[in-house]
Write a protein that holds these residues in place. Sequence first.
Motif, PDB file in Angstrom:
ATOM      1  N   LEU A 120       0.786  -1.235   0.000  1.00 50.41           N
ATOM      2  CA  LEU A 120       0.000   0.000   0.000  1.00 50.41           C
ATOM      3  C   LEU A 120       0.816   1.281   0.000  1.00 50.41           C
ATOM      4  O   LEU A 120       0.397   2.276  -0.552  1.00 50.41           O
ATOM      5  CB  LEU A 120      -0.971   0.048   1.190  1.00 50.41           C
ATOM      6  N   THR A 121       1.952   1.320   0.656  1.00 48.98           N
ATOM      7  CA  THR A 121       2.765   2.543   0.744  1.00 48.98           C
ATOM      8  C   THR A 121       4.108   2.282   0.093  1.00 48.98           C
ATOM      9  O   THR A 121       4.169   1.886  -1.053  1.00 48.98           O
ATOM     10  CB  THR A 121       2.934   2.971   2.217  1.00 48.98           C
ATOM     11  N   PHE A 122       5.165   2.469   0.821  1.00 47.36           N
ATOM     12  CA  PHE A 122       6.528   2.200   0.381  1.00 47.36           C
ATOM     13  C   PHE A 122       7.057   1.081   1.263  1.00 47.36           C
ATOM     14  O   PHE A 122       7.156   1.245   2.477  1.00 47.36           O
ATOM     15  CB  PHE A 122       7.373   3.467   0.526  1.00 47.36           C
ATOM     16  N   THR A 123       7.388  -0.088   0.675  1.00 50.99           N
ATOM     17  CA  THR A 123       7.768  -1.252   1.471  1.00 50.99           C
ATOM     18  C   THR A 123       9.066  -1.879   0.991  1.00 50.99           C
ATOM     19  O   THR A 123       9.436  -1.773  -0.176  1.00 50.99           O
ATOM     20  CB  THR A 123       6.667  -2.335   1.437  1.00 50.99           C
ATOM     21  N   ALA A 124       9.731  -2.572   1.907  1.00 51.06           N
ATOM     22  CA  ALA A 124      10.874  -3.427   1.604  1.00 51.06           C
ATOM     23  C   ALA A 124      10.380  -4.867   1.733  1.00 51.06           C
ATOM     24  O   ALA A 124       9.675  -5.201   2.694  1.00 51.06           O
ATOM     25  CB  ALA A 124      12.019  -3.165   2.575  1.00 51.06           C
ATOM     26  N   ASN A 125      10.733  -5.734   0.751  1.00 53.74           N
ATOM     27  CA  ASN A 125      10.134  -7.064   0.676  1.00 53.74           C
ATOM     28  C   ASN A 125      11.138  -8.147   0.333  1.00 53.74           C
ATOM     29  O   ASN A 125      12.169  -7.890  -0.289  1.00 53.74           O
ATOM     30  CB  ASN A 125       9.062  -7.078  -0.416  1.00 53.74           C
ATOM     31  N   TYR A 126      10.783  -9.384   0.694  1.00 51.95           N
ATOM     32  CA  TYR A 126      11.503 -10.588   0.299  1.00 51.95           C
ATOM     33  C   TYR A 126      10.485 -11.521  -0.348  1.00 51.95           C
ATOM     34  O   TYR A 126       9.388 -11.707   0.173  1.00 51.95           O
ATOM     35  CB  TYR A 126      12.140 -11.273   1.511  1.00 51.95           C
ATOM     36  N   ASP A 127      10.842 -12.100  -1.498  1.00 60.79           N
ATOM     37  CA  ASP A 127       9.968 -12.997  -2.242  1.00 60.79           C
ATOM     38  C   ASP A 127      10.767 -14.227  -2.636  1.00 60.79           C
ATOM     39  O   ASP A 127      11.931 -14.114  -3.034  1.00 60.79           O
ATOM     40  CB  ASP A 127       9.451 -12.281  -3.499  1.00 60.79           C
ATOM     41  N   SER A 128      10.167 -15.411  -2.526  1.00 62.72           N
ATOM     42  CA  SER A 128      10.868 -16.642  -2.872  1.00 62.72           C
ATOM     43  C   SER A 128       9.891 -17.684  -3.393  1.00 62.72           C
ATOM     44  O   SER A 128       8.727 -17.700  -3.014  1.00 62.72           O
ATOM     45  CB  SER A 128      11.585 -17.190  -1.633  1.00 62.72           C
ATOM     46  N   ARG A 129      10.379 -18.554  -4.280  1.00 67.64           N
ATOM     47  CA  ARG A 129       9.619 -19.724  -4.704  1.00 67.64           C
ATOM     48  C   ARG A 129       9.770 -20.784  -3.607  1.00 67.64           C
ATOM     49  O   ARG A 129      10.768 -20.826  -2.900  1.00 67.64           O
ATOM     50  CB  ARG A 129      10.144 -20.316  -6.017  1.00 67.64           C
TER      51      ARG A 129
END
Length: 166
Positions: free
Chosen positions: A44-53
């Motif tokens: 929704l705003t400004f975010t830091a993220n981690y994504d993985s399979r």
Amino acid sequence: MNKLTLILGILFTTLGFQYTQAQENNTEVKRGQNIFIELGGQGLTFTANYDSRFTNKRDGLGGRAGIGYFSVDGDKVTTVPLSLNYLLGKGNKFFEIGLGATYISTSGSSEVLFNENESNVIGTMSFFYRVQPADGGFSFRAGLSPVFSKDFFIPYYGGLSLGYTF
């Protein structure tokens, strides 16, 4: 409700085809992992993220988690997006379909989706185009991220992400 049934039907049919193809082409591939910053989107705003399979594949089922914070003139918003997503594609170009929830905590005098000084959880979806290099490097995501709760539905909320694939 018919649109939701159609979307879920297409998603599960696609997942079945992807699973069958993966069984036929059983080669060892490093799983896709990303760190990225996102403006808008499921955070929704400004975010830091981690994504993985979840498996050793560049596509398929995976998940993401992030944290965001935004403050203007004493009004503060903290968000924590969590979601499951599925990547469809080959090479370094993918279409992302996802469903998740975002925790929102607000403080201050203005209203941002909710009343002031309130916490809540909203539902989120993702329909994103993603560039994710197979050998690592710069990654990019852009698309729509509809948000919803029992009180509202915003179908055309969007997002943009820049990050690194490893």
